[in-house]
Design a protein around this motif. Structure first.
Motif, mmCIF file in Angstrom:
data_model
loop_
_atom_site.group_PDB
_atom_site.id
_atom_site.type_symbol
_atom_site.label_atom_id
_atom_site.label_comp_id
_atom_site.label_asym_id
_atom_site.label_seq_id
_atom_site.Cartn_x
_atom_site.Cartn_y
_atom_site.Cartn_z
ATOM 1 N N LYS A 46 0.816 -1.058 -0.022
ATOM 2 C CA LYS A 46 0.247 0.067 0.079
ATOM 3 C C LYS A 46 0.980 1.322 -0.229
ATOM 4 O O LYS A 46 0.538 2.215 -0.533
ATOM 5 N N LYS A 79 1.667 6.704 -6.807
ATOM 6 C CA LYS A 79 0.495 7.569 -7.322
ATOM 7 C C LYS A 79 0.671 8.995 -6.960
ATOM 8 O O LYS A 79 0.301 9.458 -7.994
ATOM 9 N N ASN A 111 -4.612 6.125 -12.274
ATOM 10 C CA ASN A 111 -5.820 6.370 -11.830
ATOM 11 C C ASN A 111 -6.443 5.407 -10.957
ATOM 12 O O ASN A 111 -7.527 5.600 -10.737
ATOM 13 N N GLU A 112 -5.625 4.131 -10.995
ATOM 14 C CA GLU A 112 -6.324 2.997 -10.317
ATOM 15 C C GLU A 112 -6.159 3.316 -8.600
ATOM 16 O O GLU A 112 -5.759 4.123 -8.298
ATOM 17 N N THR A 113 -7.167 2.495 -8.045
ATOM 18 C CA THR A 113 -7.242 2.598 -6.641
ATOM 19 C C THR A 113 -6.532 1.429 -6.039
ATOM 20 O O THR A 113 -6.459 0.313 -6.544
ATOM 21 N N THR A 130 -8.579 -3.339 -1.879
ATOM 22 C CA THR A 130 -8.581 -3.327 -0.426
ATOM 23 C C THR A 130 -9.034 -4.805 -0.209
ATOM 24 O O THR A 130 -9.505 -4.885 0.929
#
Length: 256
Positions: free
Chosen positions: A37, A44, A51-53, A56
Motif C-alpha cells: 500500500k 500514485k 488512476n487506479e485505486t 482493499t
C-alpha cells in the motif's frame, strides 16, 4: 531413529539462527501488504497517470497459496542450511553418527526434521500475511479453498525436494557456503542462468528444445497454474534422488 529425530528437532528449536530467521520471515510476511500500500501511494503521488485505486480486498485462498511472501523462501532455505551444518560446525557429528547402525540415519533424521521446519516457516508466513492484510485490506472467503490447499501441499512437497538438494550439499558434502549460495539462488528465483548453461550442454544429446528448468523444483514451485501430476513427479523424483544420494555418500565417507 525416533530419538534421533527428536534430538534434531530439539536442537533446531534451540538454535539462534532458527529463531532469528523465523522472526524475520514472520515480520516480512506481516509487512508485505502494508508495504504494498505504501509503495502504491508513493507511486500514485509521483505520477498523475495512475488512476487506479488500491485493491482493499484479498481472497484467503491467495494468501494460503503464498506461504513464503517477501523473500520468505530464501530465509527458510538459509535457516535450513544453518540447521543442516550445525552438528558439523559444533564438532559432534562423529559422536552422533557413531551410535547409529548406519551413519546415513543422521542425514535421514535431518530430512525428516526439515519437514517440521518447513511447515513452521510456512505457518509463520501465512499467519504474518493474514495479519498484515487485515491492517490494510479485507480478507474474503472464496470457493477456491480446496484448490488452494492442494497447491499449498504441492508447494510444501516441492520445497522438501529443494531441501534434499541442500541436505546433500551441506550435511553430506559439508559445504555450507555452497548450500547458502544455492539457498539464495533458489529462494530468489535466480537459477535461470545456471539452468541455461546446463541446457546448452544437453542440447547435443536431447535436441534444441531442451529446457531442464521446466522440471526443476525451484521453478515448478512458482508456476501458475500448478499442475498436480508434474509437481508430484518433480518433488518425488528429485527429492528421492538427492535424499538417497545424500544418505549413500554420507554412509560411505569418513565422518570428521
Amino acid at each position: 531413529m525416533v530419538n534421533l529425530i527428536r534430538m534434531d528437532l530439539y536442537r533446531m528449536r534451540k538454535s539462534k539462527a532458527f529463531i532469528v530467521c523465523l522472526i524475520l520471515a514472520f515480520v516480512l510476511a506481516l509487512s508485505s501488504a502494508p508495504l504494498e500500500k505504501v509503495l502504491f501511494m508513493v507511486a500514485k503521488s509521483l505520477s498523475n497517470e495512475i488512476n487506479e485505486t488500491f485493491i482493499t480486498e484479498v481472497n484467503f485462498s491467495r494468501i494460503l497459496t503464498n506461504p513464503f511472501p517477501m523473500m520468505g523462501m530464501m530465509i527458510t532455505l538459509l535457516s535450513l542450511c544453518y540447521f543442516f551444518y550445525a552438528d558439523v560446525e559444533n564438532g559432534y557429528v562423529k559422536n552422533i553418527a557413531g551410535q547409529m547402525p548406519l551413519k546415513g540415519f543422521t542425514v535421514l533424521s535431518k530430512f525428516m526434521a526439515a519437514i517440521v521446519h518447513n511447515l513452521i516457516f510456512a505457518a509463520a508466513g501465512i499467519i504474518g500475511n493474514v495479519i498484515g492484510c487485515l491492517i490494510v485490506k479485507k480478507i474474503t472467503p472464496d470457493s477456491n479453498l480446496l484448490d488452494s490447499i492442494r497447491i499449498l501441499v504441492l508447494k510444501m512437497m516441492l520445497l522438501q525436494s529443494i531441501s534434499a538438494i541442500l541436505l546433500l550439499m551441506v550435511a553430506t558434502l559439508h559445504s555450507k557456503s555452497l548450500g547458502m549460495t544455492l539457498a539464495v539462488l533458489f529462494g530468489m528465483g535466480l537459477t535461470g542462468l545456471f539452468y541455461a548453461g546446463i541446457n546448452e550442454g544437453l542440447k547435443p544429446l536431447f535436441g534444441q528444445g531442451t529446457n531442464i528448468a521446466n522440471i526443476m523444483p525451484d521453478v515448478v514451485i512458482s508456476q501458475y497454474p500448478l499442475d498436480t501430476v508434474k509437481a508430484l513427479a518433480v518433488s518425488i523424483g528429485w527429492g528421492g534422488v538427492f535424499l538417497l544420494l545424500a544418505i549413500r555418500v554420507f554412509d560411505r565417507k569418513d565422518v570428521k
